[in-house]
Motif scaffolding. Structure first.
Motif, PDB file in Angstrom:
ATOM      1  N   LYS A  63       5.099  11.606  -5.535  1.00  0.00           N
ATOM      2  CA  LYS A  63       4.403  12.411  -3.729  1.00  0.00           C
ATOM      3  C   LYS A  63       3.936  12.801  -3.896  1.00  0.00           C
ATOM      4  N   ARG A  64       2.840  12.576  -3.169  1.00  0.00           N
ATOM      5  CA  ARG A  64       2.077  13.719  -3.215  1.00  0.00           C
ATOM      6  C   ARG A  64       1.285  14.116  -1.787  1.00  0.00           C
ATOM      7  N   ILE A  65       0.538  15.145  -1.837  1.00  0.00           N
ATOM      8  CA  ILE A  65       0.001  16.029  -0.686  1.00  0.00           C
ATOM      9  C   ILE A  65      -1.818  15.762  -0.957  1.00  0.00           C
ATOM     10  N   GLY A  66      -1.752  14.816   0.710  1.00  0.00           N
ATOM     11  CA  GLY A  66      -3.790  14.262   0.650  1.00  0.00           C
ATOM     12  C   GLY A  66      -3.176  12.410   1.012  1.00  0.00           C
ATOM     13  N   ASP A  67      -4.302  11.800   0.569  1.00  0.00           N
ATOM     14  CA  ASP A  67      -4.146  10.590   0.344  1.00  0.00           C
ATOM     15  C   ASP A  67      -3.632   9.791  -0.864  1.00  0.00           C
ATOM     16  N   VAL A  68      -3.057   8.832  -0.277  1.00  0.00           N
ATOM     17  CA  VAL A  68      -3.034   8.004  -1.341  1.00  0.00           C
ATOM     18  C   VAL A  68      -3.997   6.764  -2.508  1.00  0.00           C
ATOM     19  N   PRO A  69      -3.667   7.122  -3.436  1.00  0.00           N
ATOM     20  CA  PRO A  69      -5.188   5.360  -4.403  1.00  0.00           C
ATOM     21  C   PRO A  69      -4.790   4.773  -3.379  1.00  0.00           C
ATOM     22  N   GLY A  70      -6.411   3.710  -2.970  1.00  0.00           N
ATOM     23  CA  GLY A  70      -6.714   3.200  -2.499  1.00  0.00           C
ATOM     24  C   GLY A  70      -5.969   2.698  -1.115  1.00  0.00           C
ATOM     25  N   ILE A  71      -5.189   3.694  -0.160  1.00  0.00           N
ATOM     26  CA  ILE A  71      -4.578   3.017   0.953  1.00  0.00           C
ATOM     27  C   ILE A  71      -5.856   4.104   1.717  1.00  0.00           C
ATOM     28  N   LYS A  72      -7.145   3.397   2.100  1.00  0.00           N
ATOM     29  CA  LYS A  72      -8.055   4.045   3.250  1.00  0.00           C
ATOM     30  C   LYS A  72      -7.360   4.308   5.043  1.00  0.00           C
ATOM     31  N   VAL A  73      -7.993   5.071   5.483  1.00  0.00           N
ATOM     32  CA  VAL A  73      -7.772   5.433   6.414  1.00  0.00           C
ATOM     33  C   VAL A  73      -8.094   3.471   7.475  1.00  0.00           C
TER      34      VAL A  73
END
Length: 150
Positions: free
Chosen positions: A12-22
């Motif tokens: 898990k990470r805070i913020g965006d996940v690589p490869g997933i854009k708005v």
């Protein structure tokens, strides 16, 4: 997939996940789980527990929310595009009528959201919409990172 350790982004990470854009769309909650975007196929709040309090995130008070799914499951949720009133988790009956039957407790995901507000931590917001083109009857769209206004 979780038991076989085959999640694309298992940590898990805070913020965006690589490869997933708005604007990215998921056609099932299970798709979000498979890529590590939201780790619960049922719960609306995904959060990091005490096990994340070491290393990169050691300066945060845990638990900390990383993502929420807005899908209209609670009678007093309010979604005004830029502003969201999110009821949290727990306290509603599971018959589908959205009514609160007891007070929620300040624990788990609810505590994680409170900690995010107090620490100005951004949370991924996913909006669920009815959709006849989806095999699940819903489409979930990533709307971006939200945090408490300063």
């Amino acid at each position: 997939m979780m038991e076989a350790n085959e999640i694309l982004n298992p940590v898990k990470r805070i913020g965006d996940v690589p490869g997933i854009k708005v604007g990215h769309q998921f056609y099932a909650r299970a798709e979000m789980v498979a890529v590590g975007f939201h780790s619960h196929w049922l719960n609306g709040i995904d959060y990091m527990g005490q096990s994340y309090s070491k290393g990169e995130y050691r300066n945060y008070t845990f638990p900390v929310a990383v993502a929420i799914v807005l899908s209209g499951m609670y009678e007093d949720d309010l979604d005004n595009a830029d502003d969201v009133v999110y009821t949290g988790q727990g306290g509603h009956n599971l018959t589908g009528n959205k009514h609160q039957i007891q007070d929620q407790k300040m624990e788990r995901g609810n505590l994680a959201l409170k900690n995010c507000v107090e620490q100005h931590v951004p949370v991924r917001v996913i909006r669920g919409h009815e959709s006849k083109s989806s095999y699940t009857g819903k489409v979930y769209t990533y709307d971006g990172l939200y945090k408490e206004k300063s």
